[in-house]
Design a protein around this motif. Structure first.
Motif, PDB file in Angstrom:
ATOM      1  N   ALA A   1       0.820  -1.221   0.000  1.00 18.94           N
ATOM      2  CA  ALA A   1       0.000   0.000   0.000  1.00 18.94           C
ATOM      3  C   ALA A   1       0.849   1.266   0.000  1.00 18.94           C
ATOM      4  O   ALA A   1       0.473   2.265  -0.595  1.00 18.94           O
TER       5      ALA A   1
ATOM      6  N   ARG B   1       3.979   2.307  -8.885  1.00 18.78           N
ATOM      7  CA  ARG B   1       3.636   2.976  -7.633  1.00 18.78           C
ATOM      8  C   ARG B   1       4.890   3.309  -6.834  1.00 18.78           C
ATOM      9  O   ARG B   1       4.934   4.319  -6.132  1.00 18.78           O
TER      10      ARG B   1
ATOM     11  N   GLN C   1       6.163   6.401  -8.313  1.00 16.28           N
ATOM     12  CA  GLN C   1       5.312   7.509  -7.878  1.00 16.28           C
ATOM     13  C   GLN C   1       5.702   7.960  -6.475  1.00 16.28           C
ATOM     14  O   GLN C   1       5.772   9.164  -6.191  1.00 16.28           O
TER      15      GLN C   1
ATOM     16  N   ASP D   1       6.907  11.584  -5.141  1.00 22.05           N
ATOM     17  CA  ASP D   1       6.259  12.244  -4.001  1.00 22.05           C
ATOM     18  C   ASP D   1       7.268  12.633  -2.930  1.00 22.05           C
ATOM     19  O   ASP D   1       7.083  13.629  -2.229  1.00 22.05           O
TER      20      ASP D   1
ATOM     21  N   ASN E   1       3.150   4.433 -18.168  1.00 18.20           N
ATOM     22  CA  ASN E   1       2.064   5.397 -17.957  1.00 18.20           C
ATOM     23  C   ASN E   1       2.008   5.887 -16.518  1.00 18.20           C
ATOM     24  O   ASN E   1       1.519   6.990 -16.250  1.00 18.20           O
ATOM     25  N   GLY E   2       2.513   5.058 -15.579  1.00 19.67           N
ATOM     26  CA  GLY E   2       2.452   5.436 -14.167  1.00 19.67           C
ATOM     27  C   GLY E   2       3.704   6.150 -13.683  1.00 19.67           C
ATOM     28  O   GLY E   2       3.790   6.518 -12.516  1.00 19.67           O
TER      29      GLY E   2
ATOM     30  N   HIS F   1      -2.100   7.073 -14.401  1.00 21.30           N
ATOM     31  CA  HIS F   1      -1.535   8.182 -13.641  1.00 21.30           C
ATOM     32  C   HIS F   1      -2.634   9.217 -13.445  1.00 21.30           C
ATOM     33  O   HIS F   1      -3.148   9.761 -14.425  1.00 21.30           O
TER      34      HIS F   1
ATOM     35  N   PRO G   1      -3.635   9.877  -6.898  1.00 17.37           N
ATOM     36  CA  PRO G   1      -2.344  10.411  -7.360  1.00 17.37           C
ATOM     37  C   PRO G   1      -1.140   9.704  -6.728  1.00 17.37           C
ATOM     38  O   PRO G   1      -0.075   9.650  -7.332  1.00 17.37           O
TER      39      PRO G   1
ATOM     40  N   GLN H   1      -1.327   6.348  -5.324  1.00 13.77           N
ATOM     41  CA  GLN H   1      -1.393   4.904  -5.499  1.00 13.77           C
ATOM     42  C   GLN H   1      -1.583   4.500  -6.948  1.00 13.77           C
ATOM     43  O   GLN H   1      -1.523   3.314  -7.260  1.00 13.77           O
ATOM     44  N   LEU H   2      -1.798   5.461  -7.830  1.00 19.35           N
ATOM     45  CA  LEU H   2      -2.234   5.231  -9.193  1.00 19.35           C
ATOM     46  C   LEU H   2      -3.661   4.678  -9.173  1.00 19.35           C
ATOM     47  O   LEU H   2      -4.074   4.033  -8.208  1.00 19.35           O
TER      48      LEU H   2
END
Lengths: 426, 290
Positions: free
Chosen positions: A251, A279, A282, A286, A308-309, B119, B208, B210-211
Motif C-alpha cells: 500500500a 507505484r 510515484q 512524491d 504510464n504510471g 496516472h 495520485p 497509489q495510481l
C-alpha cells in the motif's frame, strides 16, 4: 446400492467404498481420516472429498502427452491472469496471442488443422492455475502456453512434466524451473535475474559504474535475483548498497523510498511487478527522490502500462532491457496489422503476445504430423538460430538449453514511449 | 534520526488517508448499524468516473465537481437498490456489502480496466517545504486541514443538529426511533449520499499516490478496519487517531524490521486493542437492556 457402516456410525454407499479401497493408499488414508473425523452429518462431505481425490489423482499422471483431437484440431491450453494483481498487464498479452491464433486459423491453420485454445483465467493465483492445468491434461492438449507471472509456473510444471505436455513460453521469471532443467519447460525470455545480470555491465560501460540499490517484489525468485544482481554489480566494478523488498500490492512505498534515499544511490534497479514498480516510482516522485544516474529494469517493466504510471520527471532516467522489439519498431510487422484488425492496442505487451504466438505457430508447423506433445518438444529442441517471429530475435533451443532468446534490446524513453538505445549480446 | 522523523511524517500522512476510510466505515455503522465493506470500492469506482470525464476533455476541478454530484446520487442508488430492498437482518446486509465490493471491482475492470493503472493528476499542489531536513508535502498539510474540517463538521452535526440526533437515534434504537416519527430509511439514504461523497474524496486524494486501478483501495481497506477497531467503532474522531497509529507503526515496522511484517503489525495492534480496550481507544460500551 448397499451401504456400509463407517467407523463412527456413518453410512457410506458400498460402491464408493469399493472404489476407495482400490484407488490407492493416499486416497484410502484420506477417506479413513475423513471417516474418523466427521459425524453423521459429515458423511456426504467425506464421500465427496474421497471422490474428488479420486478424480484429481486420475487427472494428474497419465504421462502420455496430448495430440490432435478427433476432428484433427490442435488443442492448446492457456492459463493466464486476466484479473488480479497483474491482470492489467497480462490480459492484453493474452488478447494478442488469441488474435494471432485466430489469424492463423483464418489463413488455413497449421497444415489444414485449426488451433483450438482453452483460455482460462487464473487470477495470478497458483492454486487456480493448478486447477486449470489439470483440466488441460484431462483434455489432452498438445501444449500449454501463454502464461504470465512468476507465482503460477512452479505449481503448474510438476503436473505438466508428469503428463509429458510441454509448457511453452511463460512471460515471467522462474529460475527454479530452469536449474535443474525441466524436460517440459521451454521459455523464450531469459529470467529477469539474468537480464539484469547482462544489463548492469552494459549500463556501467555506457554511463559509468556506481552505487546500486535493488527494489524487489517478493516472489519465489526474488532471493535468487537479488544474489545475481549483487554479484553482477560487484563484478562490474560497482557497489551494492542494499536489497529492499516489498510484498506484491504494497500500500505504501514511502518507507522503502526513504530508506533508499538515504543511501544516495547512482542506480536503482527495479525487480518488481509492473503495477508495484509504477507505484514505487510515484512514491519516489512524491518524496523528492531520484537516483543520481538511472532507474534500471528488465522486461518486467518494459511495458507501456508501467510507463504510464511513471512521472515525466523520472521517465528520462529509465533504462530497461527487453527480449522483444519496441513498439516504435513494429510499424511494418504482420503483428501490427493483425492486432489493429482485432482492435487490440499495439504496445509492448501485445507485441510480446503476438510474437509468442508466432513462435508457437512456427513450432507447430515444424513438428512431425500428426502433431503430438513429443513432436512439439522434438521440434523445439532442434531449433537453432530460427527467426520464428518478427518480434523476437532468432531463437535457439536444444536438449540442454530451454531458453530461446540469448540477446536483449535496451530501451530508453522519449516522448512517453520506449525506444531502442542499444542491444546486449546476439 | 532524520530517517525516523521522515518515516513518522510519512506514516501520519498515510494514516490520515486510512483514517478517512475508517471514518466512513464508522459513520455508516453509527447511522445504519452496518459496517459497509464496499466503501473503498465505491470511492474507487467514483474516481474512475472523474478520470473518464477528465480524460475526455473536462477540466480536473469541474470533473471533480461533477463527480461529487454523481457520487451523491451513486450513494443513494446503492442504498435504495442494493441494501434496502427485501429487508433482512444485519448479517444479510453485511453480506450484500461484500457482494457489492466484488461487483464494483469487476465492473471497474470491465469498463475502465484496459490500460490500468492510470496516472491520476493531483488536485492538490505538488512539492513541499523542508522543516529541519524533513520534507513536508503541501498535499499532506492540506489533507490534515480537510480532515479537521470533516471531523468538526460531522461532530457538530451529531451534537447540535436535529439531523444528527436522528442519525444517532436510528443507529441505537431503530424501532423506537421509528415509533417516534423518525424516518429511518430517509436518514439511511442521506447517510449513503454523504458516504458516497466522502468516498470520492478519498479516491481523489489516494489515486495520485497509489495510481488509479481497480484494486487501489484493497490494501487500505484492511488497515481502515484496523483503524476503526483501534479508534473505536462508535467514535468518529477516534478513527483518525486509529489511522495515524496504524500508519505510523506500520511504516516504522516496514523501515526498521521489514515489509513482511507490515500487515501483521497492523493486525497485532488491532488485537492488542481488543484485548486491552475492547471498545477501542475512544469508543463507548454499547449497553442493551434485555
Amino acid at each position: 446400492m448397499g451401504t456400509h457402516m463407517g467407523i463412527d456410525g456413518t453410512r457410506v454407499h458400498e460402491e464408493l467404498v469399493m472404489a476407495i479401497r482400490h484407488s490407492g493408499r493416499v486416497v484410502s488414508r484420506l477417506a479413513s481420516a475423513t471417516y474418523r473425523r466427521v459425524g453423521a452429518r459429515g458423511s456426504a462431505l467425506a464421500a465427496a472429498t474421497a471422490a474428488a481425490a479420486l478424480v484429481l489423482s486420475a487427472c494428474g499422471g497419465s504421462g502420455a502427452g496430448g495430440g490432435n483431437t478427433a476432428t484433427g484440431d490442435i488443442k492448446l491450453g492457456i492459463s493466464v491472469p486476466l484479473s488480479g494483481a497483474v491482470g492489467s498487464s497480462c490480459s492484453p498479452m493474452n488478447q494478442a496471442m488469441l488474435a494471432w491464433f485466430k489469424h492463423v486459423n483464418a489463413t488455413g491453420g497449421i497444415n489444414g488443422h485449426q488451433i483450438k485454445v482453452d483460455n482460462r483465467d487464473d487470477g495470478y493465483d497458483a492454486a487456480r492455475s493448478v486447477t486449470n492445468t489439470k483440466a488441460f491434461i484431462a483434455e489432452h492438449v498438445v501444449a500449454v502456453t501463454g502464461q504470465c507471472g512468476s507465482l503460477q509456473p512452479p505449481a503448474q510444471l510438476p503436473l505438466l512434466n508428469a503428463a509429458k505436455i510441454p509448457f511453452m513460453y511463460v512471460f515471467g521469471a522462474s529460475t527454479s524451473l530452469l536449474k535443474p532443467l525441466s524436460p517440459m519447460y521451454f521459455n523464450l525470455m531469459p529470467t529477469y535475474g539474468s537480464q539484469l545480470v547482462d544489463e548492469i555491465p552494459w549500463v556501467f560501460k555506457a554511463h559509468g559504474p556506481g552505487t546500486v540499490a535493488l527494489m524487489d517484489t517478493v516472489t519465489p525468485d526474488s532471493p535468487t535475483t537479488a544474489k545475481q544482481v549483487e554479484a553482477a554489480v560487484k563484478a562490474a566494478g560497482g557497489t551494492f548498497v542494499g536489497d529492499y523488498k516489498a510484498p506484491p500490492g504494497t500500500a505504501d512505498f514511502a518507507p522503502d523510498v526513504l530508506k533508499i534515499k538515504q543511501k544516495h544511490p547512482d542506480y536503482v534497479v527495479l525487480d518488481q511487478i509492473p503495477q508495484d514498480a509504477a507505484r514505487f516510482t510515484q512514491a519516489m516522485t512524491d518524496n523528492g527522490f531520484a537516483p543520481n544516474k538511472f532507474l534500471v529494469g528488465s522486461s518486467a517493466v518494459s511495458q507501456q502500462t508501467f510507463l504510464n504510471g511513471v512521472s515525466s520527471a523520472l521517465q528520462p532516467k529509465l533504462l530497461v532491457s527487453s527480449d522483444t522489439i519496441a513498439p516504435a519498431g513494429a510499424g511494418t510487422t504482420q503483428c501490427e496489422s493483425v492486432l489493429k484488425a482485432a482492435n487490440v492496442k499495439v504496445e509492448d505487451v501485445t507485441l510480446r503476445g503476438c510474437g509468442t504466438a508466432q513462435v508457437v505457430e512456427k513450432v507447430l508447423r515444424t513438428a512431425k504430423q500428426p502433431i503430438s506433445s513429443q513432436g512439439v518438444v522434438a521440434a523445439m529442441e532442434s531449433m537453432s538460430g530460427v527467426k520464428a517471429s518478427e518480434i523476437y530475435p532468432p531463437v535457439s533451443f536444444s536438449a540442454t538449453n530451454h531458453v530461446g532468446v540469448s540477446s536483449l534490446y535496451v530501451f530508453g524513453v522519449k516522448n512517453g514511449a520506449f525506444y531502442q538505445v542499444g542491444s546486449i549480446g546476439g | 534520526m532524520g530517517l525516523a522523523i521522515s518515516v513518522i511524517v510519512s506514516g501520519i500522512a498515510f494514516g490520515l488517508l486510512i483514517g478517512m476510510l475508517a471514518f466512513i466505515l464508522v459513520f455508516l455503522y453509527k447511522t445504519t448499524g452496518v459496517a459497509n465493506f464496499a466503501v473503498g470500492n465505491i470511492g474507487m469506482f467514483e474516481t474512475f468516473i472523474v478520470y473518464e470525464l477528465w480524460k475526455n476533455g473536462m477540466g480536473l476541478w469541474p470533473a471533480a465537481g461533477v463527480g461529487l454530484v454523481c457520487s451523491a446520487v451513486f450513494g443513494v442508488l446503492i442504498y435504495q437498490l442494493v441494501l434496502r430492498p427485501f429487508g433482512g437482518n444485519q448479517a444479510n446486509t453485511l453480506v450484500r456489502t461484500v457482494a457489492l465490493f466484488l461487483l464494483l471491482a469487476a465492473m471497474a475492470d470491465v469498463f475502465f480496466g484496459q490500460d490500468q493503472p492510470y496516472h491520476f493528476p493531483s488536485l492538490l499542489p505538488t512539492g513541499g517545504t523542508k522543516v529541519g531536513g524533513v520534507l513536508l508535502r503541501w498535499s499532506d498539510l492540506i489533507t490534515v486541514g480537510i480532515v479537521l474540517v470533516i471531523v468538526t463538521g460531522f461532530v457538530a452535526m451529531f451534537r447540535w443538529t436535529r439531523l444528527g440526533l436522528q442519525f444517532l437515534a436510528v443507529a441505537q434504537r431503530p424501532e423506537t426511533a421509528r415509533l417516534l416519527g423518525v424516518r429511518a430509511q430517509r436518514l439511511s439514504t442521506i447517510a449513503y449520499m454523504l458516504a458516497g461523497c466522502l468516498a470520492l474524496l478519498i479516491g481523489l486524494l489516494l489515486a495520485p499516490k497509489q495510481l488509479l486501478f481497480s484494486q487501489m483501495m484493497n490494501p487500505i481497506l484492511l488497515f481502515a478496519f484496523a483503524a476503526a477497531v483501534v479508534g473505536g467503532f462508535t467514535s468518529l474522531g477516534g478513527t483518525f487517531v486509529g489511522g495515524i497509529i496504524i500508519g505510523v507503526v506500520t511504516d516504522l515496522v516496514t523501515t526498521y524490521v521489514g515489509s513482511d511484517l507490515t500487515l501483521a503489525s497492523a493486525l497485532a495492534i488491532m488485537l492488542l486493542t481488543l484485548a486491552v480496550r475492547p471498545n477501542g481507544l475512544f469508543g463507548t460500551a454499547q449497553v442493551r437492556r434485555l
